[in-house]
Scaffold this motif. Structure first.
Motif, PDB file in Angstrom:
ATOM      1  N   GLU A  92      -8.604   3.824 -14.302  1.00 45.35           N
ATOM      2  CA  GLU A  92      -9.278   2.998 -13.291  1.00 45.35           C
ATOM      3  C   GLU A  92     -10.315   2.080 -13.938  1.00 45.35           C
ATOM      4  OE1 GLU A  92      -8.836   2.617  -9.915  1.00 45.35           O
ATOM      5  OE2 GLU A  92      -6.989   3.695 -10.379  1.00 45.35           O
ATOM      6  N   GLN A  96     -10.311  -1.930 -13.744  1.00 48.59           N
ATOM      7  CA  GLN A  96     -11.485  -2.656 -13.271  1.00 48.59           C
ATOM      8  C   GLN A  96     -11.947  -3.684 -14.309  1.00 48.59           C
ATOM      9  OE1 GLN A  96     -15.211  -0.468 -12.937  1.00 48.59           O
ATOM     10  NE2 GLN A  96     -15.509  -1.388 -10.913  1.00 48.59           N
ATOM     11  N   CYS A  99      -9.924  -6.792 -14.207  1.00 52.98           N
ATOM     12  CA  CYS A  99     -10.182  -7.630 -13.031  1.00 52.98           C
ATOM     13  C   CYS A  99     -11.453  -8.459 -13.176  1.00 52.98           C
ATOM     14  CB  CYS A  99     -10.286  -6.765 -11.778  1.00 52.98           C
ATOM     15  SG  CYS A  99      -8.731  -5.981 -11.333  1.00 52.98           S
TER      16      CYS A  99
END
Length: 100
Positions: A92, A96, A99
Protein backbone atom coordinates in the motif's frame (compact mmCIF):
# COMPACT_ATOMS: atom_id res chain seq x y z
CA UNK A 1 16.48 -6.04 -2.75
CA UNK A 2 18.68 -8.63 -1.04
CA UNK A 3 20.99 -5.87 0.21
CA UNK A 4 17.96 -3.94 1.43
CA UNK A 5 16.67 -6.98 3.30
CA UNK A 6 20.06 -7.45 4.93
CA UNK A 7 20.21 -3.81 6.07
CA UNK A 8 16.69 -3.94 7.46
CA UNK A 9 17.44 -7.21 9.27
CA UNK A 10 20.56 -5.74 10.85
CA UNK A 11 18.68 -2.70 12.08
CA UNK A 12 15.85 -4.86 13.37
CA UNK A 13 18.47 -6.75 15.35
CA UNK A 14 19.56 -3.49 16.96
CA UNK A 15 15.93 -2.67 17.75
CA UNK A 16 15.43 -6.09 19.33
CA UNK A 17 18.48 -5.63 21.53
CA UNK A 18 17.39 -2.23 22.86
CA UNK A 19 13.62 -2.70 22.97
CA UNK A 20 13.69 -3.54 26.67
CA UNK A 21 15.40 -0.24 27.42
CA UNK A 22 12.98 1.97 25.50
CA UNK A 23 9.31 2.87 25.86
CA UNK A 24 6.97 2.41 22.90
CA UNK A 25 7.51 5.91 21.51
CA UNK A 26 11.28 5.36 21.60
CA UNK A 27 10.98 2.11 19.65
CA UNK A 28 8.74 3.86 17.13
CA UNK A 29 11.29 6.66 16.76
CA UNK A 30 14.03 4.14 15.99
CA UNK A 31 11.82 2.42 13.41
CA UNK A 32 10.81 5.71 11.78
CA UNK A 33 14.37 7.00 11.61
CA UNK A 34 16.43 3.89 10.84
CA UNK A 35 14.19 1.29 9.20
CA UNK A 36 11.27 2.97 7.43
CA UNK A 37 13.50 5.10 5.17
CA UNK A 38 15.07 1.89 3.86
CA UNK A 39 11.65 0.58 2.85
CA UNK A 40 10.67 3.89 1.25
CA UNK A 41 13.91 4.69 -0.57
CA UNK A 42 13.39 4.12 -4.31
CA UNK A 43 10.44 1.82 -3.66
CA UNK A 44 8.82 3.15 -6.83
CA UNK A 45 11.69 1.64 -8.82
CA UNK A 46 12.14 -1.73 -7.15
CA UNK A 47 8.51 -2.01 -6.07
CA UNK A 48 7.36 -2.51 -9.65
CA UNK A 49 9.06 -5.88 -9.79
CA UNK A 50 6.63 -8.70 -10.23
CA UNK A 51 8.67 -10.93 -7.96
CA UNK A 52 6.14 -11.69 -5.27
CA UNK A 53 8.66 -13.66 -3.20
CA UNK A 54 10.95 -10.66 -2.72
CA UNK A 55 8.05 -8.35 -1.96
CA UNK A 56 6.72 -10.91 0.52
CA UNK A 57 10.12 -11.09 2.23
CA UNK A 58 10.11 -7.32 2.72
CA UNK A 59 6.58 -7.49 4.12
CA UNK A 60 7.69 -10.17 6.57
CA UNK A 61 10.44 -7.82 7.76
CA UNK A 62 7.91 -5.03 8.33
CA UNK A 63 5.67 -7.44 10.23
CA UNK A 64 8.64 -8.47 12.38
CA UNK A 65 9.37 -4.82 13.10
CA UNK A 66 5.77 -4.24 14.20
CA UNK A 67 5.87 -7.26 16.53
CA UNK A 68 9.22 -6.13 17.94
CA UNK A 69 7.98 -2.60 18.60
CA UNK A 70 4.87 -3.88 20.36
CA UNK A 71 6.93 -6.56 22.16
CA UNK A 72 4.66 -9.32 20.87
CA UNK A 73 5.81 -12.92 20.52
CA UNK A 74 7.02 -14.23 17.18
CA UNK A 75 3.86 -16.26 16.58
CA UNK A 76 1.58 -13.20 16.94
CA UNK A 77 -0.07 -12.06 13.70
CA UNK A 78 2.05 -9.50 11.91
CA UNK A 79 -1.00 -8.13 10.11
CA UNK A 80 -2.73 -7.52 13.42
CA UNK A 81 0.39 -5.81 14.79
CA UNK A 82 0.43 -3.52 11.73
CA UNK A 83 -3.22 -2.68 12.34
CA UNK A 84 -2.58 -1.83 15.99
CA UNK A 85 0.17 0.57 14.95
CA UNK A 86 -2.01 1.99 12.14
CA UNK A 87 0.68 1.14 9.59
CA UNK A 88 -0.01 0.42 5.95
CA UNK A 89 1.49 -2.73 4.45
CA UNK A 90 4.45 -2.04 2.18
CA UNK A 91 2.43 -2.78 -0.95
CA UNK A 92 0.00 0.00 0.00
CA UNK A 93 2.87 2.38 0.76
CA UNK A 94 4.39 1.67 -2.67
CA UNK A 95 1.05 2.25 -4.34
CA UNK A 96 0.60 5.52 -2.46
CA UNK A 97 4.11 6.69 -3.40
CA UNK A 98 3.39 5.98 -7.06
CA UNK A 99 0.28 8.17 -6.86
CA UNK A 100 2.08 11.14 -5.34
Amino acid sequence: IDALSKKVSQRLGVLRRVKYLLPLHGRLAIYNSLILPLFDYADIVWGNKNNKVLMHNLQVLQNNAARTILDYPKYFSGTEALAQLNWMPLSERRRQHRCI
